[in-house]
Every structure is written in structure tokens, then in C-alpha cells.
Design a protein around this motif. Structure first.
Motif, PDB file in Angstrom:
ATOM      1  N   ALA A   1      16.189 -87.658 -33.486  1.00 44.01           N
ATOM      2  CA  ALA A   1      16.601 -88.048 -32.250  1.00 44.01           C
ATOM      3  C   ALA A   1      16.577 -89.456 -32.261  1.00 44.01           C
ATOM      4  O   ALA A   1      17.746 -90.155 -31.712  1.00 44.01           O
ATOM      5  CB  ALA A   1      15.879 -87.717 -30.928  1.00 44.01           C
ATOM      6  N   PHE A   2      15.981 -90.514 -32.833  1.00 41.40           N
ATOM      7  CA  PHE A   2      15.951 -91.676 -32.973  1.00 41.40           C
ATOM      8  C   PHE A   2      17.033 -92.232 -33.991  1.00 41.40           C
ATOM      9  O   PHE A   2      17.768 -93.009 -33.447  1.00 41.40           O
ATOM     10  CB  PHE A   2      14.461 -92.275 -33.903  1.00 41.40           C
ATOM     11  N   VAL A   3      17.255 -91.431 -34.975  1.00 41.69           N
ATOM     12  CA  VAL A   3      18.339 -91.695 -35.846  1.00 41.69           C
ATOM     13  C   VAL A   3      19.470 -91.621 -35.228  1.00 41.69           C
ATOM     14  O   VAL A   3      20.516 -92.528 -35.147  1.00 41.69           O
ATOM     15  CB  VAL A   3      18.204 -90.958 -37.116  1.00 41.69           C
ATOM     16  N   ASN A   4      19.791 -90.346 -34.470  1.00 40.53           N
ATOM     17  CA  ASN A   4      21.167 -90.175 -33.696  1.00 40.53           C
ATOM     18  C   ASN A   4      21.183 -91.020 -32.742  1.00 40.53           C
ATOM     19  O   ASN A   4      22.695 -91.556 -32.449  1.00 40.53           O
ATOM     20  CB  ASN A   4      20.954 -88.684 -33.288  1.00 40.53           C
ATOM     21  N   LYS A   5      20.274 -91.709 -32.026  1.00 39.25           N
ATOM     22  CA  LYS A   5      20.423 -92.376 -30.995  1.00 39.25           C
ATOM     23  C   LYS A   5      21.021 -93.655 -31.432  1.00 39.25           C
ATOM     24  O   LYS A   5      21.644 -94.418 -30.786  1.00 39.25           O
ATOM     25  CB  LYS A   5      18.925 -92.704 -30.249  1.00 39.25           C
ATOM     26  N   ASN A   6      20.469 -94.231 -32.662  1.00 41.20           N
ATOM     27  CA  ASN A   6      20.734 -95.597 -33.181  1.00 41.20           C
ATOM     28  C   ASN A   6      22.066 -95.468 -33.767  1.00 41.20           C
ATOM     29  O   ASN A   6      22.965 -96.333 -33.788  1.00 41.20           O
ATOM     30  CB  ASN A   6      19.787 -95.875 -34.205  1.00 41.20           C
ATOM     31  N   THR A   7      22.585 -94.395 -34.374  1.00 43.72           N
ATOM     32  CA  THR A   7      23.758 -94.128 -34.886  1.00 43.72           C
ATOM     33  C   THR A   7      24.768 -93.858 -33.804  1.00 43.72           C
ATOM     34  O   THR A   7      25.977 -94.537 -34.041  1.00 43.72           O
ATOM     35  CB  THR A   7      23.741 -92.763 -35.712  1.00 43.72           C
ATOM     36  N   ALA A   8      24.730 -93.294 -32.668  1.00 42.32           N
ATOM     37  CA  ALA A   8      25.698 -93.189 -31.429  1.00 42.32           C
ATOM     38  C   ALA A   8      25.760 -94.803 -30.967  1.00 42.32           C
ATOM     39  O   ALA A   8      26.882 -94.973 -30.377  1.00 42.32           O
ATOM     40  CB  ALA A   8      25.082 -92.380 -30.494  1.00 42.32           C
ATOM     41  N   SER A   9      24.813 -95.476 -30.941  1.00 43.33           N
ATOM     42  CA  SER A   9      25.006 -96.705 -30.257  1.00 43.33           C
ATOM     43  C   SER A   9      25.657 -97.901 -31.189  1.00 43.33           C
ATOM     44  O   SER A   9      26.123 -99.064 -30.751  1.00 43.33           O
ATOM     45  CB  SER A   9      23.443 -97.260 -29.937  1.00 43.33           C
ATOM     46  N   LYS A  10      25.884 -97.145 -32.270  1.00 43.84           N
ATOM     47  CA  LYS A  10      26.739 -98.565 -33.351  1.00 43.84           C
ATOM     48  C   LYS A  10      28.188 -98.162 -33.090  1.00 43.84           C
ATOM     49  O   LYS A  10      28.835 -97.402 -32.742  1.00 43.84           O
ATOM     50  CB  LYS A  10      26.413 -98.316 -34.882  1.00 43.84           C
TER      51      LYS A  10
END
Length: 68
Positions: A59-68
Motif C-alpha cells: 500500500a505504501f509503495v502503491n501510494k508513493n508510485t501513484a503520487s509521482k
């Protein structure tokens, strides 16, 4: 293969095994010393903990990937 192994960005089981082995070795614990001493309930609790942590990391990785 499990769903997590097929998903990009998931933590591979081999990596988790490496981390766990490293932690046990640093604390002077061998596989032979603990083999047979862990109850089924503790094994299940550890597996659930690893699954929960994997979900949090994903979830953390996906959140950071989505925000870029």
C-alpha cells in the motif's frame, strides 16, 4: 505461485527468508535450536504478521508510485 509473487513491487519470499535468517543469526538463534519449539499458534501468528506487513508495504509503495 502466490498472488504476491506475481505482483510487481511485492516482496519476494526469498527476501523475507533472508531477512529473517539474518535477524535470527545476529541473535545467536539457529534453525535447529528453535525447530519443534514453535507452536502452531505462533507459526500462524507470524504468518499473519508477515502478510499484514506485506500489505502495508504494498500500500505504501502503491501510494508513493501513484503520487509521482
Amino acid at each position: 505461485m502466490s498472488k504476491q509473487q506475481n505482483k510487481p513491487g511485492a516482496i519476494p519470499n526469498k527476501l523475507v527468508d533472508l531477512f529473517v535468517s539474518d535477524i535470527l543469526q545476529k541473535n545467536g538463534i539457529s534453525k535447529q535450536a528453535i525447530k519443534g519449539k514453535i507452536t502452531a499458534e505462533k507459526k500462524q501468528a507470524i504468518m499473519e504478521l508477515v502478510e499484514d506487513l506485506s500489505k502495508q508495504v504494498d500500500a505504501f509503495v502503491n501510494k508513493n508510485t501513484a503520487s509521482k
